[in-house]
Write a protein that holds these residues in place. Structure first.
Motif, mmCIF file in Angstrom:
data_model
loop_
_atom_site.group_PDB
_atom_site.id
_atom_site.type_symbol
_atom_site.label_atom_id
_atom_site.label_comp_id
_atom_site.label_asym_id
_atom_site.label_seq_id
_atom_site.Cartn_x
_atom_site.Cartn_y
_atom_site.Cartn_z
ATOM 1 N N PRO A 109 83.590 23.291 2.765
ATOM 2 C CA PRO A 109 82.845 22.085 3.154
ATOM 3 C C PRO A 109 82.345 22.187 4.592
ATOM 4 O O PRO A 109 82.979 22.818 5.439
ATOM 5 C CB PRO A 109 83.877 20.959 3.027
ATOM 6 C CG PRO A 109 84.987 21.508 2.217
ATOM 7 C CD PRO A 109 84.965 22.990 2.396
ATOM 8 N N ARG A 110 81.203 21.577 4.841
ATOM 9 C CA ARG A 110 80.660 21.545 6.204
ATOM 10 C C ARG A 110 81.602 20.781 7.117
ATOM 11 O O ARG A 110 82.184 19.781 6.735
ATOM 12 C CB ARG A 110 79.299 20.860 6.225
ATOM 13 C CG ARG A 110 78.221 21.671 5.569
ATOM 14 C CD ARG A 110 76.887 21.023 5.747
ATOM 15 N NE ARG A 110 76.953 19.615 5.326
ATOM 16 C CZ ARG A 110 75.940 18.782 5.367
ATOM 17 N NH1 ARG A 110 74.781 19.164 5.815
ATOM 18 N NH2 ARG A 110 76.059 17.544 4.956
ATOM 19 N N ARG A 111 81.728 21.267 8.352
ATOM 20 C CA ARG A 111 82.542 20.583 9.354
ATOM 21 C C ARG A 111 81.749 19.441 9.954
ATOM 22 O O ARG A 111 80.540 19.519 10.096
ATOM 23 C CB ARG A 111 82.926 21.554 10.462
ATOM 24 C CG ARG A 111 83.930 22.597 10.033
ATOM 25 C CD ARG A 111 84.263 23.497 11.197
ATOM 26 N NE ARG A 111 84.563 22.709 12.375
ATOM 27 C CZ ARG A 111 85.722 22.694 13.009
ATOM 28 N NH1 ARG A 111 86.688 23.431 12.574
ATOM 29 N NH2 ARG A 111 85.898 21.962 14.078
ATOM 30 N N GLN A 112 82.457 18.403 10.332
ATOM 31 C CA GLN A 112 81.769 17.278 10.954
ATOM 32 C C GLN A 112 81.416 17.628 12.385
ATOM 33 O O GLN A 112 82.116 18.371 13.049
ATOM 34 C CB GLN A 112 82.602 16.008 10.860
ATOM 35 C CG GLN A 112 83.819 15.948 11.749
ATOM 36 C CD GLN A 112 84.646 14.724 11.450
ATOM 37 O OE1 GLN A 112 85.255 14.642 10.398
ATOM 38 N NE2 GLN A 112 84.676 13.780 12.360
ATOM 39 N N GLU A 150 81.229 19.052 -0.726
ATOM 40 C CA GLU A 150 80.290 19.854 0.051
ATOM 41 C C GLU A 150 80.390 19.493 1.525
ATOM 42 O O GLU A 150 80.087 20.306 2.391
ATOM 43 C CB GLU A 150 78.865 19.619 -0.454
ATOM 44 C CG GLU A 150 78.665 20.080 -1.887
ATOM 45 C CD GLU A 150 77.359 19.599 -2.485
ATOM 46 O OE1 GLU A 150 76.524 19.009 -1.764
ATOM 47 O OE2 GLU A 150 77.187 19.797 -3.694
ATOM 48 N N LYS A 151 80.806 18.253 1.798
ATOM 49 C CA LYS A 151 80.968 17.787 3.167
ATOM 50 C C LYS A 151 82.179 16.865 3.231
ATOM 51 O O LYS A 151 82.371 16.028 2.351
ATOM 52 C CB LYS A 151 79.724 17.042 3.654
ATOM 53 C CG LYS A 151 79.830 16.601 5.099
ATOM 54 C CD LYS A 151 78.573 15.919 5.590
ATOM 55 C CE LYS A 151 78.764 15.514 7.050
ATOM 56 N NZ LYS A 151 77.679 14.666 7.506
ATOM 57 N N THR A 206 84.138 14.369 6.099
ATOM 58 C CA THR A 206 84.158 13.731 7.416
ATOM 59 C C THR A 206 85.425 12.892 7.480
ATOM 60 O O THR A 206 85.748 12.189 6.532
ATOM 61 C CB THR A 206 82.923 12.827 7.599
ATOM 62 O OG1 THR A 206 81.741 13.600 7.388
ATOM 63 C CG2 THR A 206 82.891 12.219 8.992
#
Length: 159
Positions: free
Chosen positions: A4-7, A144-145, A147
């Motif tokens: 997953p994308r990092r915040q 995928e993301k 937060t």
């Protein structure tokens, strides 16, 4: 599986991966946001389990959520807790949900559902056993993301 994308923002209050994992394993209710074919948003609470890589939703297959996700698998899910501002903490996960197993789930053996059903039974059932009512099915979200936020990490102002 993709990472997953990092915040980017709010790193000072972001949970570590271990904190996210512990929070998702113990918190009981999430809110699932979907969009209908006409573009109307829908948000509803739901029980879930987290296996360390995916969020598993045990959903009524005749629900608005199930209908929306069958047409557009994109969703966002929020899991949060806290009463006062400096107690607020939570995780938002977004991505695409996919149906896993039969819908509705009848309890026939399914190797892909062994772990989420064991986790679900331990988390929500007094007997520790998963029951199948012929109304629910499984949805899996591999985020995928992700937060996160934990306002307990910042000091409350003194008066």
């Amino acid at each position: 599986m993709t990472t997953p994308r990092r915040q980017r923002r709010g790193r000072a209050i972001a949970m570590s991966p271990e904190e996210v994992d512990a929070f998702l394993r113990t918190t009981r209710t999430c809110r699932v946001a979907t969009v209908s074919a006409t573009g109307r948003p829908h948000v509803a609470p739901l029980w879930f389990v987290w296996d360390g890589a995916a969020l598993w939703l045990n959903s009524v297959v005749r629900s608005q959520r199930w209908t929306d996700l069958a047409l557009d698998s994109r969703c966002a899910i929020v899991v949060d807790a806290g009463e006062d501002f400096f107690e607020l903490r939570g995780v938002e996960l977004s991505g695409r949900a996919e149906q896993i197993g039969s819908a509705p789930r009848t309890g026939e053996p399914d190797p892909e559902l062994v772990e989420p059903e064991e986790l679900f039974a331990r988390k929500y059932s007094a007997s520790g056993r998963m029951t199948h009512d012929g109304r629910h099915g499984w949805l899996r979200l591999v985020p995928e993301k992700v937060t996160s936020w934990d306002f307990r990490k910042v000091a409350a102002p003194t008066t």
